[in-house]
Design an enzyme around this catalytic site. Sequence first.
Site, PDB file in Angstrom:
ATOM      1  CD  GLU A 258      -3.810   1.083   0.938  1.00 37.79           C
ATOM      2  OE1 GLU A 258      -2.643   1.161   0.531  1.00 37.79           O
ATOM      3  OE2 GLU A 258      -4.184   0.236   1.778  1.00 37.79           O
ATOM      4  CE  LYS A 315       1.463   1.771   2.116  1.00 45.06           C
ATOM      5  NZ  LYS A 315       0.755   0.570   1.595  1.00 45.06           N
ATOM      6  CB  CYS A 366      -2.066   0.038   4.448  1.00 40.73           C
ATOM      7  SG  CYS A 366      -2.160  -1.761   4.442  1.00 40.73           S
TER       8      CYS A 366
END
Length: 492
Positions: A258, A315, A366
């Site tokens: 990321e 995301k 994440c």
Amino acid sequence: MLLAVAAGFALYAVSPPHDVWWLAPVAFAGFALVVLGRRARAGFGYGLLFGFAFMLPLLGWLQDFLSAQFGPWPWLGVAAVEALFFGLAGAGMARVSRLAAAPVWMAAVFVVAESLRSSVPFGGFPWGRLAFTQATGALLPLASLGGAVFVTFAVALIGAAVAQFVARLRERSGLVAPVATALVPVLAGLAALPTIGTEPDAGTARVAVIQGNAPDIGLDLLYEDDVLHDNHMRAADRFADDVRAGRVPRPDLVVLPEQVGSWGPAKYDPELSRIAAEIGVPMLVGGLGVDEDGQLRNKIVQWDPVTGPGGEYHKQHLVPFAETIPMRPVARLVSPFVDRFERDMVPGRRPGVLDAGPARVGLGMCYDVAYDDVFTGATREGATLLAVPTNNAWYGHSEMSYQQLAMSRLRAVEHGRAVVVAATSGVSAIVRPDGTVAQQTGQFVAQNVVGEVPLRSSGTPATWLGNAPLWVLVALGVGALAFTLRRRSRDV
């Protein structure tokens, strides 16, 4: 009170990176024993103590990250808010603890509170779910049957049954039922173990993970996008040299972490295009990007060695007070991201599945990995491999990366897929479909990983059931609470 605090701290002590899965139900048993037979108000107080004693050390990485500028208040505030949900769990568990088959209802009520904590406020904060203490052990196979929520229920059920057994020891009667209840989840997990598939029923892929490292400077990393980019381009260059020289076999795809890139609508990055062409295989690269409509997104971009940037994943679950910032005037007091991002990022709404070499890669970034829907959606869309690009460099040499790795290990079993974790500064890893770690890097080192992973197309019951186990357990917990309220009004 001492037992509630000790039980909460014990639950932290057995959380990742500590590999003592069997002690998590014992720690929960201490909490269940405290609230057993209590009034709801007392249960709330004891639950608050238990939750605070658990969450405060578990979230110590927030103190590592923010204390230099904001002191302990963000850390204490988040732990206190999360502890409120444990207080609600304690109140509900106390109410249903007088019912027949109390451990079942207590465990279901805890699932209700955990699902609330994972949903509200601001999208919830699922860190510290009971399921995430079970990256190894006899209960992990249950993830393939009913997902993370099923594992949480199993841990809580065993703990509540142990508490009931201890409480009944004084009477020396009624001991068989709690013993049997505690054994059922363990035996079910052991029975499910042979059903976990690891064979490559959709082929195999050689995957490379580029961990370029980041300086261990905490908050000062906030404006060092160029450093992250340059470190990872150098690491990718070294990897390309190794491939050309034959020191490393050519992979089928490459995964970078990321926040490596920073792009406008054209996604112009000549250095990344050059490296992709030199390695000669597709790359999946994380970065911040502004779309043509001006929206800011945290995304993964598929980088083709010939045509350059292509498909994207956005995301889905954005970090509150970082990637999306509610109450900006107040948030400024506790978050450095208010000044870094003048506008909120926009979350993705679709599962992330990108084709890269022989694999259809299901993506979660994440914080995404803590939520059940991300990889469920990706696997249902045909993902044969899962990947978690992440940036954990903010949090120093803390336990945060290992806590996140445990989530990836559970997701591997939940969906029967290998999982590739690509972190800027560690811990990067290749996880097999049975949750075992094939390779793993250290923290704050530049270290590339290459491994052969099975590609799988067959599904697990957890994938296809989706949220159904959650709704069943929520119905049980809410129904038990409703029954206690109805019985109380009838008695009055």
